[in-house]
Design an enzyme around this catalytic site. Sequence first.
Site, PDB file in Angstrom:
ATOM      1  N   LYS A 115       0.809  -1.169  -0.075  1.00 48.83           N
ATOM      2  CA  LYS A 115       0.053   0.064   0.055  1.00 48.83           C
ATOM      3  C   LYS A 115       0.931   1.359  -0.090  1.00 48.83           C
ATOM      4  CE  LYS A 115      -4.678  -1.414   0.120  1.00 48.83           C
ATOM      5  NZ  LYS A 115      -4.814  -2.194  -0.821  1.00 48.83           N
ATOM      6  N   LYS A 195      -3.202 -10.529  -9.091  1.00 54.16           N
ATOM      7  CA  LYS A 195      -4.564 -11.076  -8.780  1.00 54.16           C
ATOM      8  C   LYS A 195      -5.555 -10.041  -9.329  1.00 54.16           C
ATOM      9  CE  LYS A 195      -5.006  -8.586  -4.287  1.00 54.16           C
ATOM     10  NZ  LYS A 195      -5.874  -8.430  -3.014  1.00 54.16           N
ATOM     11  N   LYS A 198      -9.821  -4.717  -7.531  1.00 51.23           N
ATOM     12  CA  LYS A 198     -10.525  -3.375  -7.904  1.00 51.23           C
ATOM     13  C   LYS A 198      -9.669  -2.248  -8.161  1.00 51.23           C
ATOM     14  CE  LYS A 198     -13.472  -4.002  -4.082  1.00 51.23           C
ATOM     15  NZ  LYS A 198     -14.279  -3.787  -2.651  1.00 51.23           N
TER      16      LYS A 198
HETATM   17  P1  AMP Z   1     -11.077  -6.067  -0.455  1.00 47.26           P
HETATM   18  O1  AMP Z   1     -11.873  -5.761  -1.489  1.00 47.26           O
HETATM   19  O2  AMP Z   1      -9.783  -5.855  -0.456  1.00 47.26           O
HETATM   20  O3  AMP Z   1     -11.660  -5.726   0.675  1.00 47.26           O
HETATM   21  O4  AMP Z   1     -11.249  -7.759  -0.204  1.00 47.26           O
HETATM   22  C1  AMP Z   1     -12.476  -8.255   0.214  1.00 47.26           C
HETATM   23  C2  AMP Z   1     -12.281  -9.791   0.284  1.00 47.26           C
HETATM   24  O5  AMP Z   1     -12.253 -10.350  -1.085  1.00 47.26           O
HETATM   25  C3  AMP Z   1     -11.241 -10.205   1.087  1.00 47.26           C
HETATM   26  O6  AMP Z   1     -11.745 -11.469   1.684  1.00 47.26           O
HETATM   27  C4  AMP Z   1     -10.314 -10.630   0.080  1.00 47.26           C
HETATM   28  O7  AMP Z   1      -9.386 -11.709   0.433  1.00 47.26           O
HETATM   29  C5  AMP Z   1     -10.908 -11.085  -1.137  1.00 47.26           C
HETATM   30  N1  AMP Z   1     -10.630 -11.135  -2.506  1.00 47.26           N
HETATM   31  C6  AMP Z   1     -10.067  -9.824  -2.834  1.00 47.26           C
HETATM   32  N2  AMP Z   1      -9.360  -9.798  -4.259  1.00 47.26           N
HETATM   33  C7  AMP Z   1      -9.335 -11.497  -4.438  1.00 47.26           C
HETATM   34  C8  AMP Z   1      -8.884 -12.351  -5.200  1.00 47.26           C
HETATM   35  N3  AMP Z   1      -8.323 -11.608  -6.662  1.00 47.26           N
HETATM   36  N4  AMP Z   1      -8.841 -13.470  -5.172  1.00 47.26           N
HETATM   37  C9  AMP Z   1      -9.297 -14.027  -4.001  1.00 47.26           C
HETATM   38  N5  AMP Z   1     -10.014 -13.269  -3.079  1.00 47.26           N
HETATM   39  C10 AMP Z   1      -9.799 -12.174  -3.214  1.00 47.26           C
END
Ligand code: AMP
Length: 346
Positions: A115, A195, A198
């Site tokens: 980050k 990966k 967003k």
């Molecule tokens: P965030 O959008 O970073 O708050 O992520 C929300 C949830 O989605 C968390 O549990 C992350 O680990 C999961 N997540 C986000 N991106 C991925 C990805 N590319 N593959 C698997 N899990 C993901």
Amino acid sequence: MNKKRVLSGIRATGRLHLGNYFGAIKGMLTLQDDPEFETLYMVADLHTLTTPYQVEELRQNRREIIIDYLAAGLDPEKSILFQQSANPHHAEFAFYLSSVVTIAKMQHLPTFKDKVKQYPQYVTMALLNYPVLMAADILIYKASDVPVGIDQEPHLEVAREIARRMNQDYGTDFPEPQIFKTIGEYVSSLTGEGKMSKSVEGSYINLTDDLETIRKKIAKIPTDSGKGIIDKGVYISRSAMPNNGVVAIAPSNGVKNLMEFIELFKGKERRKELDNQYQDVGLRYSEVKNELAEAIYQELQPIQEKRQELENNPQKVDSIISVGNEKATVLASEVVKEVREKMGLL
Ligand code: AMP
């Protein structure tokens, strides 16, 4: 018998994508339907403050994510669905827990370093505190299972360390929380690099995308000539090894990602068939991509229909949120009281 508790959350930073769906929501759904568990799922709106954001977007997203949860099948009769900041105890609890964590430990986390690279102008105390707040989210309900993607493992390690320290120093009985893994614990980017995220344009498919949008996005996954060998999961195109099998250009991650998506949406068997075809007569990517786009849309269409229904019934959504916020606050207040007593604050 007391049920085991489950906690998970997604930041309110925008529309949900397939990474969130496979990494987090699939596991949330599995555990909600298991009578052994009591499930709490929140919108991590406080965590949204750790990176740059727009006030109006946050206000909207902290509600939209709950709608996404409901549309994806989370059921307020089975799970407590709530907004993190509506339960004032999370921020309070994070402060208590921060007293057993060193700054050095937080600065060394790979997630923090990533980050810092991404937002060098925005390295705030809130960002440094991200994992402590996440530990508070989990431990405040004494949750033992956390359905999140594999990228969250460093944060779970911090939560376990905090649980151990609190138990040692103050005689609490926090379980050491573990990730509840799903088959899509790591969903790759459509770009072929890293990966699905967003924050990376072109890397994701949103749960709200229509068939045409999905088709266009899948079409952009980089591929190769369609024919080659697969060596330890690496796809090496024939055109990449013109001189007696010597690899001349880098193998395609895009093809690997495409096949992983096929496995997620069409199953292991279908992937095996296509893998064999790649090594034999060759693949026509336009057909494979079309098949994939349709399979993705088939999974997303019912979610989109449910979302439409919910958008037409805002009172129902409001009431689900306010009941969830209330229930979560009551549960958290019990653990906060216990910890305040043990830490000498009561
Ligand atoms: P965030 O959008 O970073 O708050 O992520 C929300 C949830 O989605 C968390 O549990 C992350 O680990 C999961 N997540 C986000 N991106 C991925 C990805 N590319 N593959 C698997 N899990 C993901």
